[in-house]
Design a protein around this motif. Structure first.
Motif, PDB file in Angstrom:
ATOM      1  N   THR A  27       2.117  -6.010  -0.862  1.00  0.00           N
ATOM      2  CA  THR A  27       2.749  -5.999  -2.181  1.00  0.00           C
ATOM      3  C   THR A  27       4.223  -6.327  -2.023  1.00  0.00           C
ATOM      4  O   THR A  27       4.884  -5.812  -1.122  1.00  0.00           O
ATOM      5  CB  THR A  27       2.614  -4.608  -2.842  1.00  0.00           C
ATOM      6  N   SER A  28       4.724  -7.193  -2.895  1.00  0.00           N
ATOM      7  CA  SER A  28       6.154  -7.534  -2.926  1.00  0.00           C
ATOM      8  C   SER A  28       6.786  -6.933  -4.171  1.00  0.00           C
ATOM      9  O   SER A  28       6.129  -6.808  -5.209  1.00  0.00           O
ATOM     10  CB  SER A  28       6.340  -9.055  -2.952  1.00  0.00           C
ATOM     11  N   VAL A  35       5.652  -4.063   1.012  1.00  0.00           N
ATOM     12  CA  VAL A  35       4.910  -3.001   1.688  1.00  0.00           C
ATOM     13  C   VAL A  35       3.578  -3.569   2.145  1.00  0.00           C
ATOM     14  O   VAL A  35       2.938  -4.342   1.440  1.00  0.00           O
ATOM     15  CB  VAL A  35       4.662  -1.807   0.732  1.00  0.00           C
ATOM     16  N   LEU A  36       3.193  -3.187   3.355  1.00  0.00           N
ATOM     17  CA  LEU A  36       1.853  -3.456   3.865  1.00  0.00           C
ATOM     18  C   LEU A  36       1.126  -2.132   3.944  1.00  0.00           C
ATOM     19  O   LEU A  36       1.661  -1.154   4.490  1.00  0.00           O
ATOM     20  CB  LEU A  36       1.911  -4.073   5.262  1.00  0.00           C
ATOM     21  N   LEU A  37      -0.073  -2.061   3.396  1.00  0.00           N
ATOM     22  CA  LEU A  37      -0.880  -0.845   3.445  1.00  0.00           C
ATOM     23  C   LEU A  37      -2.108  -1.116   4.295  1.00  0.00           C
ATOM     24  O   LEU A  37      -2.874  -2.044   4.019  1.00  0.00           O
ATOM     25  CB  LEU A  37      -1.310  -0.410   2.051  1.00  0.00           C
ATOM     26  N   ASP A  38      -2.270  -0.328   5.328  1.00  0.00           N
ATOM     27  CA  ASP A  38      -3.456  -0.405   6.170  1.00  0.00           C
ATOM     28  C   ASP A  38      -4.507   0.502   5.545  1.00  0.00           C
ATOM     29  O   ASP A  38      -4.381   1.728   5.576  1.00  0.00           O
ATOM     30  CB  ASP A  38      -3.117   0.046   7.592  1.00  0.00           C
ATOM     31  N   GLY A  39      -5.522  -0.106   4.950  1.00  0.00           N
ATOM     32  CA  GLY A  39      -6.555   0.636   4.241  1.00  0.00           C
ATOM     33  C   GLY A  39      -7.416   1.505   5.136  1.00  0.00           C
ATOM     34  O   GLY A  39      -8.021   2.469   4.671  1.00  0.00           O
ATOM     35  N   ARG A  40      -7.478   1.197   6.424  1.00  0.00           N
ATOM     36  CA  ARG A  40      -8.274   2.013   7.351  1.00  0.00           C
ATOM     37  C   ARG A  40      -7.618   3.354   7.613  1.00  0.00           C
ATOM     38  O   ARG A  40      -8.246   4.397   7.561  1.00  0.00           O
ATOM     39  CB  ARG A  40      -8.453   1.311   8.696  1.00  0.00           C
ATOM     40  N   SER A  41      -6.324   3.294   7.908  1.00  0.00           N
ATOM     41  CA  SER A  41      -5.630   4.516   8.321  1.00  0.00           C
ATOM     42  C   SER A  41      -4.825   5.157   7.192  1.00  0.00           C
ATOM     43  O   SER A  41      -4.408   6.297   7.310  1.00  0.00           O
ATOM     44  CB  SER A  41      -4.674   4.199   9.478  1.00  0.00           C
ATOM     45  N   GLY A  42      -4.568   4.401   6.124  1.00  0.00           N
ATOM     46  CA  GLY A  42      -3.733   4.917   5.043  1.00  0.00           C
ATOM     47  C   GLY A  42      -2.248   4.807   5.351  1.00  0.00           C
ATOM     48  O   GLY A  42      -1.407   5.267   4.584  1.00  0.00           O
ATOM     49  N   THR A  50      13.885  -9.887   4.267  1.00  0.00           N
ATOM     50  CA  THR A  50      13.681 -11.004   5.193  1.00  0.00           C
ATOM     51  C   THR A  50      12.296 -10.940   5.818  1.00  0.00           C
ATOM     52  O   THR A  50      11.589 -11.949   5.883  1.00  0.00           O
ATOM     53  CB  THR A  50      14.765 -11.020   6.284  1.00  0.00           C
ATOM     54  N   ALA A  51      11.885  -9.774   6.270  1.00  0.00           N
ATOM     55  CA  ALA A  51      10.553  -9.626   6.858  1.00  0.00           C
ATOM     56  C   ALA A  51       9.472  -9.939   5.828  1.00  0.00           C
ATOM     57  O   ALA A  51       8.464 -10.580   6.148  1.00  0.00           O
ATOM     58  CB  ALA A  51      10.371  -8.220   7.415  1.00  0.00           C
ATOM     59  N   ASN A  52       9.676  -9.526   4.592  1.00  0.00           N
ATOM     60  CA  ASN A  52       8.717  -9.797   3.532  1.00  0.00           C
ATOM     61  C   ASN A  52       8.611 -11.295   3.271  1.00  0.00           C
ATOM     62  O   ASN A  52       7.514 -11.837   3.094  1.00  0.00           O
ATOM     63  CB  ASN A  52       9.120  -9.048   2.260  1.00  0.00           C
ATOM     64  N   ARG A  53       9.752 -11.978   3.275  1.00  0.00           N
ATOM     65  CA  ARG A  53       9.755 -13.437   3.081  1.00  0.00           C
ATOM     66  C   ARG A  53       9.029 -14.132   4.227  1.00  0.00           C
ATOM     67  O   ARG A  53       8.209 -15.026   4.008  1.00  0.00           O
ATOM     68  CB  ARG A  53      11.191 -13.939   2.984  1.00  0.00           C
ATOM     69  N   VAL A  54       9.322 -13.715   5.446  1.00  0.00           N
ATOM     70  CA  VAL A  54       8.669 -14.305   6.615  1.00  0.00           C
ATOM     71  C   VAL A  54       7.160 -14.117   6.524  1.00  0.00           C
ATOM     72  O   VAL A  54       6.391 -15.063   6.722  1.00  0.00           O
ATOM     73  CB  VAL A  54       9.225 -13.699   7.922  1.00  0.00           C
ATOM     74  N   LEU A  55       6.714 -12.912   6.215  1.00  0.00           N
ATOM     75  CA  LEU A  55       5.286 -12.645   6.112  1.00  0.00           C
ATOM     76  C   LEU A  55       4.647 -13.524   5.037  1.00  0.00           C
ATOM     77  O   LEU A  55       3.614 -14.149   5.268  1.00  0.00           O
ATOM     78  CB  LEU A  55       5.025 -11.170   5.811  1.00  0.00           C
TER      79      LEU A  55
END
Length: 104
Positions: A27-28, A35-42, A50-55
């Motif tokens: 989600t931007s 934010v990146l959410l790992d659905g397996r671990s929560g 900058t990291a969000n743009r790169v991703l």
């Protein structure tokens, strides 16, 4: 001394793309962060702008070199080299955390 033509051609390795793993959601926000959410671990990972743009740009198919050049700006090869190394480091961390995967 005669020069023979090689029957083997040097080929560049195919550009490696990255994609989010199936269990990861991205989600931007309006301020550029994400934010990146790992659905397996929560577990969630906050990304600065900058990291969000790169991703976003790497998962859309742009190469590391393209993204580094865009961030560094034209004619700034030294900064572009630094940014390229940072992008590779970020992608490596995301792969190690099993948030993204490399694909050809």
């Amino acid at each position: 001394m005669a020069v023979r033509q090689s029957r083997y051609l040097l080929r560049r390795s195919p550009m490696t793309h990255i994609r989010l793993r199936n269990n990861v959601h991205h989600t931007s926000f309006e301020d550029g962060t994400g934010v990146l959410l790992d659905g397996r671990s929560g577990t969630y990972w906050q990304l600065n702008a900058t990291a969000n743009r790169v991703l976003a740009e790497r998962t859309s198919g742009k190469s590391t070199e393209q993204v580094a050049h865009e961030i560094a700006g034209p004619g700034n090869s030294e900064l572009s080299s630094i940014v390229r190394d940072d992008i590779r480091s970020l992608v490596g961390q995301l792969v190690s955390a099993k948030l993204v995967e490399r694909c050809a």
